[in-house]
Design an enzyme around this catalytic site. Structure first.
Site, PDB file in Angstrom:
ATOM      1  N   ASP A   1      18.876 -16.351  -8.958  1.00 28.65           N
ATOM      2  CA  ASP A   1      19.029 -16.276  -7.495  1.00 28.65           C
ATOM      3  C   ASP A   1      20.010 -17.286  -7.093  1.00 28.65           C
ATOM      4  O   ASP A   1      20.374 -18.371  -7.775  1.00 28.65           O
ATOM      5  CB  ASP A   1      17.474 -16.737  -6.800  1.00 28.65           C
ATOM      6  CG  ASP A   1      17.475 -16.076  -5.559  1.00 28.65           C
ATOM      7  OD1 ASP A   1      16.579 -15.326  -5.182  1.00 28.65           O
ATOM      8  OD2 ASP A   1      18.311 -16.609  -4.689  1.00 28.65           O
TER       9      ASP A   1
ATOM     10  N   SER B   1      -9.014  -1.123  10.967  1.00 31.19           N
ATOM     11  CA  SER B   1      -8.503  -1.268  12.238  1.00 31.19           C
ATOM     12  C   SER B   1      -8.145  -3.096  12.363  1.00 31.19           C
ATOM     13  O   SER B   1      -9.012  -3.631  11.810  1.00 31.19           O
ATOM     14  CB  SER B   1      -9.382  -0.840  13.264  1.00 31.19           C
ATOM     15  OG  SER B   1      -8.629  -1.152  14.573  1.00 31.19           O
TER      16      SER B   1
ATOM     17  N   CYS C   1       7.538  -5.533   5.056  1.00 27.50           N
ATOM     18  CA  CYS C   1       8.060  -4.132   4.537  1.00 27.50           C
ATOM     19  C   CYS C   1       7.796  -2.956   5.557  1.00 27.50           C
ATOM     20  O   CYS C   1       8.582  -2.258   5.948  1.00 27.50           O
ATOM     21  CB  CYS C   1       7.150  -3.716   3.193  1.00 27.50           C
ATOM     22  SG  CYS C   1       7.982  -4.649   2.003  1.00 27.50           S
TER      23      CYS C   1
ATOM     24  N   ASN D   1      17.011  -8.922  -0.949  1.00 25.92           N
ATOM     25  CA  ASN D   1      16.655  -8.575   0.354  1.00 25.92           C
ATOM     26  C   ASN D   1      17.449  -7.547   1.004  1.00 25.92           C
ATOM     27  O   ASN D   1      18.716  -7.356   0.658  1.00 25.92           O
ATOM     28  CB  ASN D   1      16.412  -9.933   1.386  1.00 25.92           C
ATOM     29  CG  ASN D   1      17.555 -11.026   1.423  1.00 25.92           C
ATOM     30  OD1 ASN D   1      18.073 -11.058   0.090  1.00 25.92           O
ATOM     31  ND2 ASN D   1      17.974 -11.427   2.287  1.00 25.92           N
TER      32      ASN D   1
ATOM     33  N   ALA E   1       5.721   4.551   4.908  1.00 27.91           N
ATOM     34  CA  ALA E   1       5.481   5.144   6.060  1.00 27.91           C
ATOM     35  C   ALA E   1       4.075   5.718   6.052  1.00 27.91           C
ATOM     36  O   ALA E   1       3.273   5.677   7.282  1.00 27.91           O
ATOM     37  CB  ALA E   1       6.383   6.288   6.382  1.00 27.91           C
TER      38      ALA E   1
ATOM     39  N   ARG F   1     -10.653  14.183   1.020  1.00 30.32           N
ATOM     40  CA  ARG F   1      -9.248  14.560   1.516  1.00 30.32           C
ATOM     41  C   ARG F   1      -8.656  13.585   2.265  1.00 30.32           C
ATOM     42  O   ARG F   1      -7.283  13.407   2.254  1.00 30.32           O
ATOM     43  CB  ARG F   1      -9.120  16.045   2.211  1.00 30.32           C
ATOM     44  CG  ARG F   1      -9.839  17.149   1.394  1.00 30.32           C
ATOM     45  CD  ARG F   1     -10.012  18.253   2.454  1.00 30.32           C
ATOM     46  NE  ARG F   1     -11.085  17.973   3.362  1.00 30.32           N
ATOM     47  CZ  ARG F   1     -11.274  18.812   4.463  1.00 30.32           C
ATOM     48  NH1 ARG F   1     -10.700  19.959   4.464  1.00 30.32           N
ATOM     49  NH2 ARG F   1     -12.238  18.517   5.346  1.00 30.32           N
TER      50      ARG F   1
ATOM     51  N   LEU G   1       1.339   4.845   4.749  1.00 33.94           N
ATOM     52  CA  LEU G   1       0.503   3.737   4.538  1.00 33.94           C
ATOM     53  C   LEU G   1       0.242   2.895   6.099  1.00 33.94           C
ATOM     54  O   LEU G   1      -0.787   2.852   6.656  1.00 33.94           O
ATOM     55  CB  LEU G   1       0.743   2.764   3.415  1.00 33.94           C
ATOM     56  CG  LEU G   1       0.333   2.862   1.996  1.00 33.94           C
ATOM     57  CD1 LEU G   1       1.087   1.953   1.298  1.00 33.94           C
ATOM     58  CD2 LEU G   1      -1.028   3.088   1.757  1.00 33.94           C
TER      59      LEU G   1
ATOM     60  N   THR H   1      13.895  -2.298  -1.944  1.00 32.66           N
ATOM     61  CA  THR H   1      13.684  -1.048  -1.111  1.00 32.66           C
ATOM     62  C   THR H   1      14.905  -0.593  -0.300  1.00 32.66           C
ATOM     63  O   THR H   1      15.441  -1.470   0.384  1.00 32.66           O
ATOM     64  CB  THR H   1      12.499  -1.281  -0.142  1.00 32.66           C
ATOM     65  OG1 THR H   1      11.452  -1.635  -0.825  1.00 32.66           O
ATOM     66  CG2 THR H   1      12.051   0.040   0.818  1.00 32.66           C
TER      67      THR H   1
END
Ligand SMILES: NC(=O)c1ccc[n+]([C@@H]2O[C@H](COP(=O)([O-])OP(=O)(O)OC[C@H]3O[C@@H](n4cnc5c(N)ncnc54)[C@H](O)[C@@H]3O)[C@@H](O)[C@H]2O)c1
Ligand SMILES: O=c1ccn([C@@H]2O[C@H](COP(=O)(O)OP(=O)(O)O[C@H]3O[C@H](CO)[C@@H](O)[C@H](O)[C@H]3O)[C@@H](O)[C@H]2O)c(=O)[nH]1
Length: 438
Positions: free
Chosen positions: A17, A248, A256, A71, A205, A240, A207, A112
């Site tokens: 790094d 909640s 992320c 990053n 997305a 399902r 999750l 990502t």
């Protein structure tokens, strides 16, 4: 990388790094991040086959496989500002690799990134590398903070994308061979590059969508007298739907989810799919609303004014068992309360005071109304209300009777994580409410 080093003693792993302070911390007794179980993993492998260094160029030359894990934040300027991923660090790494590599390498996208980034990396490498051969693979990371060691030890799946050419297949087989030392072979999936890159954004997305879905229902529960945990339990029993990720809360945080959904929506628009972009944008919209709603409920319950009232905020990290505060809902809650002139006193077991203040107010800024307590009892002493924002286990077992005795009455408690027993708190005398508790 520490997990690969732990599980593959014959592979030398060197983490490089350009941030000198971070590398120094990784080489010290005080790792730069708090993550349960990570100290032990690093201790076992460090100095054996796990090394931390700032010699980026030297290690590029020595390595056969290079994982790119820099990053990829949301862009803050120019075209796509506020949504697109900023790929400047990825590009800079690709150029550095091209400059220093003098033998064939496998380059693994671990960051990502938007779909098709591998194309850009390949083009930069091919145009600058004086004939050295590269294979670019996509190997997105699915660990969650707070459970990283557990997730890496026993992943649901490892995803590896590559070119469907003999060289691409060979590179994928090499990387599969690394993970197969400890991950069941049928959990290692190989796909084409674009499926792998896209799957990472889609997983996050989906999750995040579950959390926004249940959070939207929490408001309906409050309006109707239903209980969101009972609803989540009832629907989650349907195999399902499944039971996980239906808790909640005051809103999802972390580095992320928001970044990756915004990245996905920007991609959709770039590919001429505004309807798809709008659908996923609403997941972030509900989350913003949920964070505002929580702070708004506090103000409303306290007779529409919190000016000069002390409010204790318990927890600042974006979830328990991490000291990471990126995009934490606590930041929004504190800002909203401060804008109403409340005296906000925060306590978090792992986040240092200077970080809490800098995250809330901006680097170097001060506001006498924002203070940080050394423990939950100090935070709550004399407070008109308590807001639980992070679900740290220690908040479940506080001596709430003692806390109640030291608060002005009526004493309010707002559980933004639904972790405490509201009935027991009401018995003590608290005006206690949770999220989605009608
Ligand atoms: N944090 C997570 O839990 C997580 C999980 C899955 C995926 N990811 C993805 O992994 C990537 C990294 O995330 P993070 O949370 O570790 O970010 P981070 O900002 O904490 O760390 C990135 C590091 O890269 C270094 N860096 C940047 N450019 C460099 C260069 N040219 N040469 C050498 N080092 C360089 C920075 O100094 C920094 O230490 C992101 O794309 C993120 O979306 C993160
Ligand atoms: O039912 C739930 C589950 C989570 N959260 C919140 O959602 C946020 C994210 O939590 P989590 O997903 O557990 O942590 P992250 O470290 O952000 O991990 C996500 O983001 C990573 C980075 O991309 C991925 O690798 C992981 O698979 C993905 O879970 C946190 O604020 C949680 O408190 C809820 O409110 N309700």
């Amino acid at each position: 990388m520490a997990m690969i080093a732990l599980k593959c003693p014959d592979i030398t792993v060197t983490v490089v790094d350009m941030n000198v302070a971070r590398i120094a911390a990784w080489n010290s007794g005080q790792l730069p991040i708090f993550e349960p179980g990570l100290d032990e993993v690093v201790q076992q492998a460090r100095g054996r086959n796990l090394f931390f260094s700032t010699d980026v160029a030297g290690q590029i030359k020595k390595s056969d496989i290079i994982f790119v894990a820099v990053n990829t934040p949301t862009k803050t300027y120019g075209v796509g500002a506020g949504r697109a991923a900023d790929l400047r660090y990825i590009e800079s790494v690709a150029r550095t690799i091209a400059e220093h590599a003098d033998s064939a390498k496998i380059i693994v996208e671990k960051s990502t990134i938007p779909v098709k980034t591998a194309d850009a990396i390949k083009t930069i490498l091919a145009s600058n590398s004086r004939g050295v051969k590269f294979q670019v693979l996509s190997n997105p990371e699915f660990l969650a903070e707070g459970t990283a060691v557990k997730d890496l030890t026993n992943p649901d799946r490892v995803l590896i994308g590559g070119e469907r050419t003999p060289e691409g297949e060979q590179a994928m087989a090499t990387l599969v061979g690394v993970y197969a030392r400890w991950v069941q072979r049928d959990r290692i999936i190989t796909t084409n590059l674009w499926s792998s890159e896209l799957s990472k954004l889609v997983a996050n997305a989906f999750l995040a969508q579950r959390i926004s879905s249940i959070n939207s229902i929490s408001a309906l529960c409050e309006a109707t007298g239903a209980d969101v945990d009972e609803v989540a339990n009832a629907i989650g029993k349907d195999s399902r739907i499944g039971a996980k990720f239906l808790k909640s809360s005051v809103g999802f945080g972390g580095s992320c989810f928001q970044k990756d959904i915004l990245n996905l929506t920007y991609l959709c628009e770039s590919f001429g799919l505004p309807e798809v972009a709008a659908y996923w944008t609403s997941v972030v919209g509900i989350n913003d609303w949920q964070k505002r709603r929580f702070a708004g409920q506090i103000v409303k319950a306290l007779f529409n004014t919190v000016a000069e009232k002390k409010i204790a905020v318990l927890g600042f990290a974006f979830k328990k068992d991490t000291n990471d505060t990126r995009e934490s809902a606590a930041i929004n809650v504190c800002r909203d309360l401060l804008s109403e002139h409340a005296k906000v006193c925060v306590y978090d077991p792992k986040v240092p005071a200077d970080e809490i203040i800098a995250d809330t107010l901006g680097k170097g800024a001060q506001n006498p109304r924002l203070t940080v307590a050394k423990d939950a009892y100090e935070a709550c002493a004399g407070a008109h209300a308590i807001a639980i924002v992070t679900e740290w286990d220690e908040f479940k077992t506080l001596d709430y009777a003692k806390i109640f005795a030291g608060m002005p009455k009526p004493a309010f408690l707002f559980d933004g994580r639904n972790i405490v027993d509201l009935a027991a708190l009401r018995q003590i005398g608290f005006q206690a409410t949770g999220i989605g508790k009608g």
